[in-house]
Scaffold this motif. Structure first.
Motif, PDB file in Angstrom:
ATOM      1  N   ILE A  64       5.622  10.151   1.604  1.00 27.89           N
ATOM      2  CA  ILE A  64       4.797   9.100   1.004  1.00 27.89           C
ATOM      3  C   ILE A  64       5.607   7.818   1.079  1.00 27.89           C
ATOM      4  CG2 ILE A  64       3.648   8.309  -1.091  1.00 27.89           C
ATOM      5  CD1 ILE A  64       3.368  11.327  -1.803  1.00 27.89           C
ATOM      6  N   GLU A  72       0.833  -1.190   0.000  1.00 27.30           N
ATOM      7  CA  GLU A  72       0.000   0.000   0.000  1.00 27.30           C
ATOM      8  C   GLU A  72       0.870   1.241   0.000  1.00 27.30           C
ATOM      9  OE1 GLU A  72      -2.540  -0.351   3.416  1.00 27.30           O
ATOM     10  OE2 GLU A  72      -0.913   0.020   4.834  1.00 27.30           O
ATOM     11  N   ILE A  73       0.341   2.280  -0.612  1.00 24.43           N
ATOM     12  CA  ILE A  73       1.004   3.581  -0.650  1.00 24.43           C
ATOM     13  C   ILE A  73       0.251   4.474   0.321  1.00 24.43           C
ATOM     14  CG2 ILE A  73       1.554   5.583  -2.074  1.00 24.43           C
ATOM     15  CD1 ILE A  73       1.552   3.616  -4.498  1.00 24.43           C
ATOM     16  N   LEU A 101       6.425   4.716  -7.728  1.00 24.25           N
ATOM     17  CA  LEU A 101       6.459   3.463  -6.967  1.00 24.25           C
ATOM     18  C   LEU A 101       5.978   2.290  -7.814  1.00 24.25           C
ATOM     19  CD1 LEU A 101       5.225   4.899  -3.580  1.00 24.25           C
ATOM     20  CD2 LEU A 101       7.536   4.078  -4.107  1.00 24.25           C
ATOM     21  N   LYS A 111       2.706   7.672  -6.856  1.00 21.80           N
ATOM     22  CA  LYS A 111       2.134   6.385  -7.258  1.00 21.80           C
ATOM     23  C   LYS A 111       2.798   5.862  -8.525  1.00 21.80           C
ATOM     24  CE  LYS A 111      -2.546   6.976  -5.450  1.00 21.80           C
ATOM     25  NZ  LYS A 111      -3.968   7.098  -5.853  1.00 21.80           N
ATOM     26  N   LEU A 168       5.802   3.370   0.742  1.00 25.91           N
ATOM     27  CA  LEU A 168       5.314   2.088   0.255  1.00 25.91           C
ATOM     28  C   LEU A 168       5.590   1.100   1.363  1.00 25.91           C
ATOM     29  CD1 LEU A 168       4.290   0.304  -2.160  1.00 25.91           C
ATOM     30  CD2 LEU A 168       6.714  -0.125  -2.640  1.00 25.91           C
ATOM     31  N   GLU A 213       0.274   8.315   2.439  1.00 27.63           N
ATOM     32  CA  GLU A 213       0.830   9.640   2.705  1.00 27.63           C
ATOM     33  C   GLU A 213       0.770   9.867   4.211  1.00 27.63           C
ATOM     34  OE1 GLU A 213       0.737  14.247   1.173  1.00 27.63           O
ATOM     35  OE2 GLU A 213      -1.022  13.006   0.795  1.00 27.63           O
TER      36      GLU A 213
END
Length: 80
Positions: A16, A7-8, A52, A49, A18, A10
């Motif tokens: 941010i 999951e990403i 990553l 996003k 991962l 913030e």
């Protein structure tokens, strides 16, 4: 790396990360400067996003042997 959902997120401080969905530890951290955020005009999450996503794809291709690994030392280097 074992297969798990990623999951990403913030964080409240603006970074941010991962991470694995079942773990609080960051696997990767992105920290955009104020100048970079201003340049992206509020789209820094979308950029993170994309960065990553490509990184995870490349890691998978390396793990599967689809790409050659470059032998480099661990010193700081320019990558472009």
């Amino acid at each position: 790396m074992p297969t798990s959902f990623l999951e990403i997120v913030e964080l409240p401080d603006g970074r941010i990360i991962l991470r694995r969905a079942d773990d609080e530890e960051a696997l990767v951290t992105l920290d955009f400067s104020a100048d970079a955020r201003a340049f992206m005009q509020g789209h820094h999450v979308e950029v993170a996003k994309a960065m990553l996503n490509i990184g995870v794809q490349m890691a998978g291709r390396l793990a599967d042997g689809e790409l050659d690994r470059d032998d480099h030392d661990s010193s700081s280097r320019v990558l472009h």
